[in-house]
Write a protein that holds these residues in place. Structure first.
Motif, PDB file in Angstrom:
ATOM      1  N   GLN A  36       0.855  -1.182   0.000  1.00  0.00           N
ATOM      2  CA  GLN A  36       0.000   0.000   0.000  1.00  0.00           C
ATOM      3  C   GLN A  36       0.890   1.231   0.000  1.00  0.00           C
ATOM      4  O   GLN A  36       1.737   1.390   0.870  1.00  0.00           O
ATOM      5  CB  GLN A  36      -0.918   0.026   1.221  1.00  0.00           C
ATOM      6  N   GLU A  37       0.712   2.072  -0.993  1.00  0.00           N
ATOM      7  CA  GLU A  37       1.421   3.339  -1.089  1.00  0.00           C
ATOM      8  C   GLU A  37       0.379   4.425  -1.205  1.00  0.00           C
ATOM      9  O   GLU A  37      -0.363   4.467  -2.181  1.00  0.00           O
ATOM     10  CB  GLU A  37       2.327   3.371  -2.312  1.00  0.00           C
ATOM     11  N   GLN A  38       0.323   5.275  -0.215  1.00  0.00           N
ATOM     12  CA  GLN A  38      -0.662   6.348  -0.135  1.00  0.00           C
ATOM     13  C   GLN A  38      -2.048   5.780  -0.369  1.00  0.00           C
ATOM     14  O   GLN A  38      -2.533   5.011   0.439  1.00  0.00           O
ATOM     15  CB  GLN A  38      -0.306   7.486  -1.076  1.00  0.00           C
ATOM     16  N   ASN A  39      -2.685   6.093  -1.478  1.00  0.00           N
ATOM     17  CA  ASN A  39      -4.056   5.643  -1.716  1.00  0.00           C
ATOM     18  C   ASN A  39      -4.146   4.550  -2.769  1.00  0.00           C
ATOM     19  O   ASN A  39      -5.180   4.382  -3.406  1.00  0.00           O
ATOM     20  CB  ASN A  39      -4.919   6.832  -2.138  1.00  0.00           C
ATOM     21  N   MET A  40      -3.064   3.813  -2.952  1.00  0.00           N
ATOM     22  CA  MET A  40      -3.046   2.734  -3.939  1.00  0.00           C
ATOM     23  C   MET A  40      -2.677   1.429  -3.251  1.00  0.00           C
ATOM     24  O   MET A  40      -1.662   1.342  -2.568  1.00  0.00           O
ATOM     25  CB  MET A  40      -2.029   3.052  -5.039  1.00  0.00           C
ATOM     26  N   LEU A  41      -3.526   0.420  -3.427  1.00  0.00           N
ATOM     27  CA  LEU A  41      -3.247  -0.922  -2.929  1.00  0.00           C
ATOM     28  C   LEU A  41      -2.890  -1.772  -4.137  1.00  0.00           C
ATOM     29  O   LEU A  41      -3.621  -1.799  -5.122  1.00  0.00           O
ATOM     30  CB  LEU A  41      -4.474  -1.502  -2.217  1.00  0.00           C
ATOM     31  N   MET A  42      -1.752  -2.453  -4.065  1.00  0.00           N
ATOM     32  CA  MET A  42      -1.306  -3.274  -5.169  1.00  0.00           C
ATOM     33  C   MET A  42      -1.102  -4.709  -4.688  1.00  0.00           C
ATOM     34  O   MET A  42      -0.405  -4.946  -3.699  1.00  0.00           O
ATOM     35  CB  MET A  42      -0.010  -2.737  -5.764  1.00  0.00           C
ATOM     36  N   VAL A  43      -1.729  -5.641  -5.390  1.00  0.00           N
ATOM     37  CA  VAL A  43      -1.575  -7.063  -5.101  1.00  0.00           C
ATOM     38  C   VAL A  43      -0.934  -7.688  -6.329  1.00  0.00           C
ATOM     39  O   VAL A  43      -1.429  -7.537  -7.446  1.00  0.00           O
ATOM     40  CB  VAL A  43      -2.940  -7.728  -4.821  1.00  0.00           C
ATOM     41  N   SER A  44       0.183  -8.372  -6.121  1.00  0.00           N
ATOM     42  CA  SER A  44       0.862  -9.003  -7.249  1.00  0.00           C
ATOM     43  C   SER A  44       1.245 -10.426  -6.877  1.00  0.00           C
ATOM     44  O   SER A  44       1.398 -10.764  -5.708  1.00  0.00           O
ATOM     45  CB  SER A  44       2.096  -8.193  -7.666  1.00  0.00           C
ATOM     46  N   GLY A  45       1.368 -11.238  -7.905  1.00  0.00           N
ATOM     47  CA  GLY A  45       1.748 -12.630  -7.710  1.00  0.00           C
ATOM     48  C   GLY A  45       2.677 -13.087  -8.802  1.00  0.00           C
ATOM     49  O   GLY A  45       2.526 -12.713  -9.964  1.00  0.00           O
ATOM     50  N   GLN A  46       3.662 -13.894  -8.397  1.00  0.00           N
ATOM     51  CA  GLN A  46       4.616 -14.438  -9.358  1.00  0.00           C
ATOM     52  C   GLN A  46       5.048 -15.805  -8.855  1.00  0.00           C
ATOM     53  O   GLN A  46       5.485 -15.942  -7.712  1.00  0.00           O
ATOM     54  CB  GLN A  46       5.822 -13.515  -9.498  1.00  0.00           C
ATOM     55  N   LYS A  47       4.933 -16.804  -9.701  1.00  0.00           N
ATOM     56  CA  LYS A  47       5.320 -18.161  -9.326  1.00  0.00           C
ATOM     57  C   LYS A  47       6.832 -18.227  -9.142  1.00  0.00           C
ATOM     58  O   LYS A  47       7.588 -17.607  -9.880  1.00  0.00           O
ATOM     59  CB  LYS A  47       4.889 -19.177 -10.394  1.00  0.00           C
ATOM     60  N   ALA A  48       7.240 -18.985  -8.129  1.00  0.00           N
ATOM     61  CA  ALA A  48       8.662 -19.065  -7.775  1.00  0.00           C
ATOM     62  C   ALA A  48       9.465 -19.835  -8.816  1.00  0.00           C
ATOM     63  O   ALA A  48      10.541 -19.423  -9.215  1.00  0.00           O
ATOM     64  CB  ALA A  48       8.825 -19.712  -6.401  1.00  0.00           C
ATOM     65  N   GLY A  49       8.961 -20.941  -9.281  1.00  0.00           N
ATOM     66  CA  GLY A  49       9.718 -21.748 -10.247  1.00  0.00           C
ATOM     67  C   GLY A  49       8.777 -22.455 -11.200  1.00  0.00           C
ATOM     68  O   GLY A  49       7.583 -22.539 -10.983  1.00  0.00           O
TER      69      GLY A  49
END
Length: 158
Positions: free
Chosen positions: A67-80
């Motif tokens: 969360q940065e100021q008024n932005m929520l960011m959800v991200s996903g990346q597979k490990a392998g």
């Protein structure tokens, strides 16, 4: 057919609403719609919200919530990458980044991952100075006047 709206007149005649107008302008832009991963947004009570995202196949350490100021960011990346040879691959494991614009004073209070569902709890917490307050009315007494200054006369400007 989609038309673009010009918010310029509103920018000229309003003060303090620029964040709202920027959000309206951003929403009116044509963007590619990526609806993966699917998510729900629910409201519980006056100031409590919950975002639930379907992130099957992702583990806790492969997901990032910031969360940065008024932005929520959800991200996903597979490990392998799995070494197996797939005859059919139906479970999406691609990299994703989902952004949510938050109103002022909305904070993330918790997140959990259970059965492939990522749940993010949010709460709006208004500071004390912004909450409504009752003003007591004094009876029978006059309030002292603010001191008024008299402009000195008789002095010549240099």
């Amino acid at each position: 057919m989609r038309t673009t709206l010009d918010f310029t007149p509103l920018f000229r005649s309003s003060i303090g609403f620029d964040r709202m107008l920027n959000a309206l302008e951003a929403a009116s832009r044509v963007e590619t719609i990526d609806n993966w991963p699917q998510y729900d947004i629910a409201k519980f009570g006056e100031d409590d919200y919950r975002i639930t995202m379907a992130v099957a196949g992702f583990s806790q350490n492969e997901l990032t919530i910031t969360q940065e100021q008024n932005m929520l960011m959800v991200s996903g990346q597979k490990a392998g990458e799995d070494e197996g040879q797939y005859l059919h691959r139906g479970i999406a494991e691609r990299v994703f980044r989902r952004r949510f614009e938050l109103a002022d004073h909305v904070k993330v209070v918790g997140a959990s991952l259970v059965d492939g569902l990522l749940t993010i709890d949010l709460k709006r917490e208004l500071p004390e100075e912004m909450k409504p307050r009752r003003i007591e009315i004094a009876t029978g007494e006059k309030l002292p006047r603010a001191g008024t200054k008299q402009i000195e006369t008789g002095k010549q400007a240099a």
